[in-house]
Design an enzyme around this catalytic site. Structure first.
Site, PDB file in Angstrom:
ATOM      1  N   SER A   1      -8.536  -9.123   6.052  1.00 18.58           N
ATOM      2  CA  SER A   1      -8.382 -10.236   5.458  1.00 18.58           C
ATOM      3  C   SER A   1      -8.809 -11.608   5.939  1.00 18.58           C
ATOM      4  CB  SER A   1      -7.089 -10.087   4.486  1.00 18.58           C
ATOM      5  OG  SER A   1      -6.184 -10.384   5.762  1.00 18.58           O
TER       6      SER A   1
ATOM      7  N   GLU B   1       1.055  -1.436   0.135  1.00 19.66           N
ATOM      8  CA  GLU B   1       0.182  -0.025   0.401  1.00 19.66           C
ATOM      9  C   GLU B   1       0.828   1.515  -0.033  1.00 19.66           C
ATOM     10  OE1 GLU B   1      -3.209  -0.021   2.940  1.00 19.66           O
ATOM     11  OE2 GLU B   1      -2.896   1.624   2.907  1.00 19.66           O
TER      12      GLU B   1
ATOM     13  N   SER C   1      -0.812  -6.715   7.343  1.00 14.67           N
ATOM     14  CA  SER C   1      -0.901  -5.002   8.434  1.00 14.67           C
ATOM     15  C   SER C   1      -1.190  -5.130   9.440  1.00 14.67           C
ATOM     16  CB  SER C   1      -0.104  -4.206   8.234  1.00 14.67           C
ATOM     17  OG  SER C   1      -0.057  -2.961   8.017  1.00 14.67           O
TER      18      SER C   1
END
Ligand code: 0CH
Ligand code: SF4
Length: 335
Positions: free
Chosen positions: A280, A138, A236
């Site tokens: 996720s 990202e 993350s």
């Protein structure tokens, strides 16, 4: 005489909200819909989201994961390539166009919003300070929205102290969407102290899902002997939840990808276990872990819900007409 083992009582404090966020749900949906509409293979640049179970499930349906576009063989150039939820530098769609590839962008709309804020700072002549983790996709994507040399990456308060910008009165910041809310507040505070004219983005860069999952873990952690976060080592937002659990009072906290990874020798004397999942991580793995506890303990699940989430992001226009079956829906929802 039959000997029966008495299972020890154990409470599982199950946090909500947990698991899939609207951006993850949308990204997985895009790959599933692309497979239906265009047939296999569908290429995906980088893990669509950082989770092996999801990636392997999509591979079984015909997705092929690559890290760079040059890995797509020329004979498959007409098949779509999907960009992951984490976002990509501007050079990636440009490269896809130069290779005549058909791409579908699954960047989360909230990541795209951060890209726009960074571009706005740049347009208004500000040097951009990006708070985030070096090397994360990202961060690479957000830095890659702007010309080289116009963005500086800051990871810690120490980085702020060492930072010597050319024009300290003309800075604007944005952040990665999945950072620790508390750590980031500390970094921003120090930035404001050192650079009083620093401009904030119009809206918070840390997203609703990150904020809500951290808050739920924070509230559930005090009194937990152990806190488990379902998620991958390269996720993350999941790693931040492990830190939040420990800081908020859990005696220990770990990341776990599957029930089989749990070290049951660590469970001696454990009576209360906190459980949550990164954005996720599919719910099916949360259930697998609860079952694994039930096999070994007299486990009771206590719901530790904070807020309700109703966010839902539309998929790309090209895919909106494609129907999903009940079993596709279950996969997309992580069930
Ligand atoms: O938390 P990160 O960004 O590593 O990504 P993930 O685990 O794939 O979760 C989804 C977030 C995607 C972009 O915000
Ligand atoms: Fe989007 Fe936030 Fe989910 Fe990332 S964690 S995909 S920014 S909703």
């Amino acid at each position: 005489m039959s000997l029966t083992t008495v299972k020890q009582p154990l409470t599982i404090r199950l946090c909500g909200p947990r698991g899939f966020c609207a951006g993850v749900d949308r990204a997985i949906q895009i790959v599933v819909l692309a497979l239906k509409e265009f047939g296999a293979p569908v290429y995906v640049r980088h893990e669509i989201v950082h989770n092996r179970y999801v990636v392997e499930g999509l591979e079984a349906k015909g997705a092929i994961f690559v890290e760079e576009l040059d890995e797509i063989p020329p004979e498959h150039r007409k098949q779509p390539v999907v960009f992951s939820a984490h976002g990509v530098p501007k050079s990636v769609p440009a490269d896809a166009e130069s290779r005549n590839l058909f791409y579908l962008d699954a960047t989360c709309p909230l990541v795209s919003k951060v890209h726009k804020q960074a571009m706005r700072h740049n347009r208004l002549g500000r040097h951009v300070v990006l708070i985030g983790h070096a090397g994360h996709p990202e961060v690479i994507g957000t830095m890659g929205q702007l010309p080289e040399g116009t963005v500086s990456l800051i990871e810690t308060i120490e980085d702020v102290d060492a930072y010597e910008p050319a024009d300290p009165d003309n800075l604007g910041f944005v952040t990665q969407t999945t950072l620790s809310v508390d750590d980031t507040a500390g970094v921003i505070k120090r930035l404001h102290e050192r650079f009083p004219n620093l401009t904030a983005p119009a809206a918070d860069s840390i997203c609703y899902a990150t904020t809500n999952r951290q808050e739920a873990v924070k509230q559930a952690a005090p009194g937990c002997d152990l806190f488990l976060i379902v998620g991958a080592p390269n996720s993350s937002n999941s790693k931040r939840l492990v830190e939040v659990a420990s800081r908020a009072g859990a005696k220990a906290s770990f990341l776990v990808q599957r029930a089989a990874e749990i070290d049951w020798s660590q469970m001696d004397g454990v009576r209360t276990v906190g459980l949550s999942a990164g954005a996720s991580a599919p719910e099916v793995i949360v259930n697998e872990i609860i079952e694994a506890f039930r096999e070994r303990f007299d486990a009771r699940v206590e719901l530790a819900d904070t807020v309700e989430e109703n966010e839902n992001f539309l998929v790309n226009r090209e895919l909106r007409h494609v129907p999903l079956t009940t079993s596709d829906m279950a996969f997309v929802n992580g069930e």
